[in-house]
Design a protein around this motif. Structure first.
Motif, PDB file in Angstrom:
ATOM      1  N   ARG A 196       0.974  -2.269   5.072  1.00 16.02           N
ATOM      2  CA  ARG A 196      -0.161  -3.075   4.619  1.00 16.02           C
ATOM      3  C   ARG A 196       0.181  -3.700   3.262  1.00 16.02           C
ATOM      4  O   ARG A 196       0.657  -3.023   2.352  1.00 16.02           O
ATOM      5  CB  ARG A 196      -1.409  -2.190   4.490  1.00 16.02           C
ATOM      6  N   ASP A 255       0.846  -1.186   0.000  1.00 15.70           N
ATOM      7  CA  ASP A 255       0.000   0.000   0.000  1.00 15.70           C
ATOM      8  C   ASP A 255       0.889   1.246   0.000  1.00 15.70           C
ATOM      9  O   ASP A 255       1.686   1.447   0.925  1.00 15.70           O
ATOM     10  CB  ASP A 255      -0.894  -0.009   1.238  1.00 15.70           C
ATOM     11  N   PRO A 256       0.793   2.098  -1.041  1.00 16.02           N
ATOM     12  CA  PRO A 256       1.669   3.275  -1.079  1.00 16.02           C
ATOM     13  C   PRO A 256       1.383   4.270   0.036  1.00 16.02           C
ATOM     14  O   PRO A 256       2.277   5.005   0.454  1.00 16.02           O
ATOM     15  CB  PRO A 256       1.389   3.874  -2.462  1.00 16.02           C
ATOM     16  N   ALA A 257       0.138   4.306   0.531  1.00 16.40           N
ATOM     17  CA  ALA A 257      -0.203   5.235   1.605  1.00 16.40           C
ATOM     18  C   ALA A 257       0.158   4.680   2.976  1.00 16.40           C
ATOM     19  O   ALA A 257       0.362   5.445   3.921  1.00 16.40           O
ATOM     20  CB  ALA A 257      -1.690   5.579   1.552  1.00 16.40           C
ATOM     21  N   ALA A 258       0.216   3.365   3.095  1.00 16.13           N
ATOM     22  CA  ALA A 258       0.536   2.718   4.373  1.00 16.13           C
ATOM     23  C   ALA A 258       1.415   1.516   4.081  1.00 16.13           C
ATOM     24  O   ALA A 258       0.911   0.404   3.873  1.00 16.13           O
ATOM     25  CB  ALA A 258      -0.746   2.295   5.096  1.00 16.13           C
ATOM     26  N   PRO A 259       2.738   1.701   4.026  1.00 15.70           N
ATOM     27  CA  PRO A 259       3.627   0.594   3.641  1.00 15.70           C
ATOM     28  C   PRO A 259       3.581  -0.605   4.570  1.00 15.70           C
ATOM     29  O   PRO A 259       4.127  -1.652   4.237  1.00 15.70           O
ATOM     30  CB  PRO A 259       5.021   1.265   3.665  1.00 15.70           C
ATOM     31  N   ARG A 291     -10.362  -0.304   1.139  1.00 11.71           N
ATOM     32  CA  ARG A 291      -9.072  -0.740   1.655  1.00 11.71           C
ATOM     33  C   ARG A 291      -9.133  -1.122   3.124  1.00 11.71           C
ATOM     34  O   ARG A 291      -8.228  -1.800   3.623  1.00 11.71           O
ATOM     35  CB  ARG A 291      -8.026   0.355   1.451  1.00 11.71           C
ATOM     36  N   ASP A 292     -10.220  -0.709   3.834  1.00 10.70           N
ATOM     37  CA  ASP A 292     -10.270  -1.025   5.259  1.00 10.70           C
ATOM     38  C   ASP A 292     -10.959  -2.351   5.553  1.00 10.70           C
ATOM     39  O   ASP A 292     -10.629  -3.023   6.530  1.00 10.70           O
ATOM     40  CB  ASP A 292     -10.973   0.092   6.032  1.00 10.70           C
ATOM     41  N   THR A 323      -5.505   3.345  -3.694  1.00  6.08           N
ATOM     42  CA  THR A 323      -5.624   4.769  -3.389  1.00  6.08           C
ATOM     43  C   THR A 323      -5.845   4.895  -1.884  1.00  6.08           C
ATOM     44  O   THR A 323      -5.775   3.907  -1.141  1.00  6.08           O
ATOM     45  CB  THR A 323      -6.779   5.394  -4.163  1.00  6.08           C
ATOM     46  N   ALA A 324      -6.145   6.104  -1.447  1.00  2.00           N
ATOM     47  CA  ALA A 324      -6.397   6.299  -0.022  1.00  2.00           C
ATOM     48  C   ALA A 324      -7.694   5.658   0.424  1.00  2.00           C
ATOM     49  O   ALA A 324      -7.899   5.454   1.626  1.00  2.00           O
ATOM     50  CB  ALA A 324      -6.415   7.802   0.292  1.00  2.00           C
TER      51      ALA A 324
END
Length: 608
Positions: A481, A475-479, A551-552, A528-529
């Motif tokens: 994950r 995940d680019p926003a949360a590495p 994503r959640d 994405t986010a």
């Protein structure tokens, strides 16, 4: 003023006509193959970076065409014309559009002598000083090297060639489909090979035909001897006034003599594995066996008086013939000369090189470090070239080099032939070594990060990835994950992949959605986010689909499909329809799991 007026008059004349008054200049013919890079000015190295050996710069050069020969061939391979007395020529083979194409290029002159898109509509399989042999399932055709016209044809099946001899197969005759079959319920079915008189008819085993490559004349037609398969006979050689055949398979090598009564097996050599290369038409006959997991190979000499493999092979990286009874070999110790028994004679250079690409006179082009080429003179390196890189075939001229067909993995879908001017090499040079084995991966030393700890026990996810695991995305926003595409069965028009999210910090599977990817083969993941997007491809045009999940928790947010439609203009070839899926936090039941498939596991290093 007079000079200015004369210059102006000359300029006006050039604009209006050529050397003859009133006649326009002819449009220049574009080169068939432009130079790969601007040939002038050549770069001049002024400094060096690193500790490696700097290669010599070979200047790219164009290949001229004619008004009838324009544009490049998508090249598959270049073949040298083995005629040392003539100018260096290369046979370029490949395709133009959906047709086979073959042409002859003068290497040093840089000119296409002729191009053919009619006579040779089959892959090129052999080249001699006189003809180019093309063959496929429809038969064999030989094209004249000088003129580019067909000189002979044969309906036989190509089996192999060496020098001026071509080996072809005449398959066994098929049984007559119109022959009467025994009536149902008859007491005993007659022998299909029996005649009315009760005598067994001979079974046609097929035949091997040895053809003269230059003329297509039948030099010998023989049936395979007992115990030798027709499709394993591949090469014919001349031994004085006699002909012999060589056959090989995965575990044996046979030498066959052709006499008045046909072909007779005179020697059989047991092989531990299938050969990588057999070179029987020389002194000595050579067979090369691959070494699993290594770039090196085991080379054996097959002597007529001792038809068996030696106890200890010669471990080499390439070999070539230097003359009767002499073999040049590239080993970890350097370039060596060996005799007919492969016993050491001399070490010519300590340079580590690989297999031969081509030779001309005293010069030889061989594979070098990093896929680059090394130019040898009297088997001593005189240039380590910066081009061609990973070329699978090359033709060496006196001052120029032609290369084409990329060696994997650096391969393009539109390969072209390239020509380079050889650098002036008049002394021995240092070349980098070719690794015999892959060096171990060095440990990573990252001063600003703590040392990694053991991965620990795998974290399993039951009922996932019963068939395979596809792409993995960080995940680019949360590495911390990871998203993993999991497949419960082979994807098809009705079944796609699922997605599973893994949290590296807590070492837990956050969620799993079995239908997160649309039906078809998953080809890409993106995040994405808010959502994770999975794209799938089907085998039919317009069957690609895209699906986004939260994503959640993995709930489906939307699905997109590209469907073909009748375009209203050339620019509107496709229309896209988007359908929103109702959000759902419930994960559908997983597919039935194979008892033999292990659960998906995540193994990772945690940083503390």
């Amino acid at each position: 003023m007079l000079v200015i007026a004369a210059a102006a008059l000359a300029a006006a004349g050039c604009r209006q006509g050529g050397g003859v008054a009133g006649q326009p200049l002819l449009a220049p013919v574009p080169p068939a193959y432009p130079a790969s890079l601007a040939p002038w000015p050549p770069p001049v190295p002024t400094a060096a970076i690193g500790r490696g050996v700097a290669p010599s710069y070979a200047v790219p050069a164009a290949i001229a065409g004619t008004a009838a020969v324009q544009g490049p061939i998508v090249v598959e391979r270049v073949w040298p014309v083995p005629d040392p007395a003539a100018e260096a020529r290369a046979v370029v083979t490949g395709t133009i559009g959906d047709r086979f194409a073959v042409e002859v290029v003068a290497v040093d002159a840089g000119e296409v002598r002729w191009r053919d898109l009619v006579a040779c509509q089959a892959p090129v399989v052999h080249v001699t000083a006189e003809v180019i042999v093309c063959a496929d399932a429809r038969g064999i055709v030989a094209v004249d090297v000088a003129a580019g016209v067909a000189v002979w044809r044969s309906p036989l099946q190509f089996a192999g060639a060496d020098g001026g001899l071509v080996v072809a197969r005449r398959p066994p005759a098929e049984p007559d489909p119109g022959a009467a079959s025994p009536a149902a319920g008859s007491p005993a079915a007659p022998d299909p090979g029996a005649t009315d008189a009760g005598v067994a008819a001979p079974v046609d085993p097929g035949a091997i035909v040895v053809l003269d490559a230059a003329t297509g004349l039948d030099l010998a037609t023989v049936a395979p001897p007992a115990g030798v398969r027709l499709d394993e006979i591949r090469v014919a050689c001349r031994r004085g006034d006699d002909l012999e055949l060589w056959a090989w398979g995965a575990d044996h090598l046979d030498r066959l003599a052709i006499g008045v009564g046909g072909a007779v097996a005179v020697a059989t050599v047991a092989l531990p594995r299938a050969p990588a290369r057999v070179s029987p038409c020389g002194d000595p006959a050579l067979v090369e066996l691959p070494i699993p997991g290594s770039i090196e190979r085991a080379l054996y000499a097959i002597r007529p008086d001792a038809p068996r493999l030696a106890d200890a092979p010669l471990i080499e990286r390439g070999f070539w013939r230097r003359g009767p009874g002499e073999v040049g070999v590239a080993t970890a110790a350097g370039v060596e000369v060996r005799d007919a028994a492969l016993a050491p004679v001399a070490v010519l250079s300590s340079a580590e090189v690989g297999r031969e690409l081509d030779s001309r006179g005293a010069r030889r082009l061989v594979r070098g470090h990093g896929g680059l080429a090394v130019l040898l003179e009297d088997d001593v390196p005189i240039a380590y070239l910066d081009v061609p890189s990973h070329a699978d075939s090359a033709v060496l001229g006196d001052r120029y080099l032609l290369a084409g067909g990329w060696q994997a993995p650096a391969r393009s879908l539109a390969d072209r032939v390239d020509r380079f001017r050889l650098p002036d090499g008049d002394r021995a040079v240092v070349v980098p070594s070719i690794m015999g084995v892959t060096p171990p991966v060095p440990p990573v030393d990252v001063p600003d990060l703590p040392a990694p700890v053991a991965a620990g026990a795998p974290v399993e996810l039951a009922d996932a990835a019963a068939w395979d695991v596809g792409a993995v995305l960080v995940d680019p926003a949360a590495p911390g994950r990871l998203y993993v595409a999991v497949l419960e069965q082979r994807p098809d028009a009705d079944h796609g992949a699922g997605l599973a999210a893994f949290d590296l910090a807590t070492r837990r599977w956050a969620w799993h959605r079995a239908d997160a990817c649309p039906p078809g083969t998953p080809v890409a993941l993106a995040a994405t986010a808010a959502v994770v997007v999975c794209g799938s491809r089907r085998s039919t045009p317009g069957g690609g689909r895209v699906r986004a999940v939260a994503r959640d928790d993995g709930a489906v947010r939307w699905t997109g499909a590209a469907t073909p439609s009748t375009p209203s203009s050339p620019a509107a070839a496709w229309s896209r329809s988007w359908s929103a899926a109702a959000p759902s936090s419930s994960t559908p039941p997983p597919a039935r799991r194979s008892a033999r498939s292990p659960p998906i596991r995540a193994s990772c290093h945690s940083w503390r």
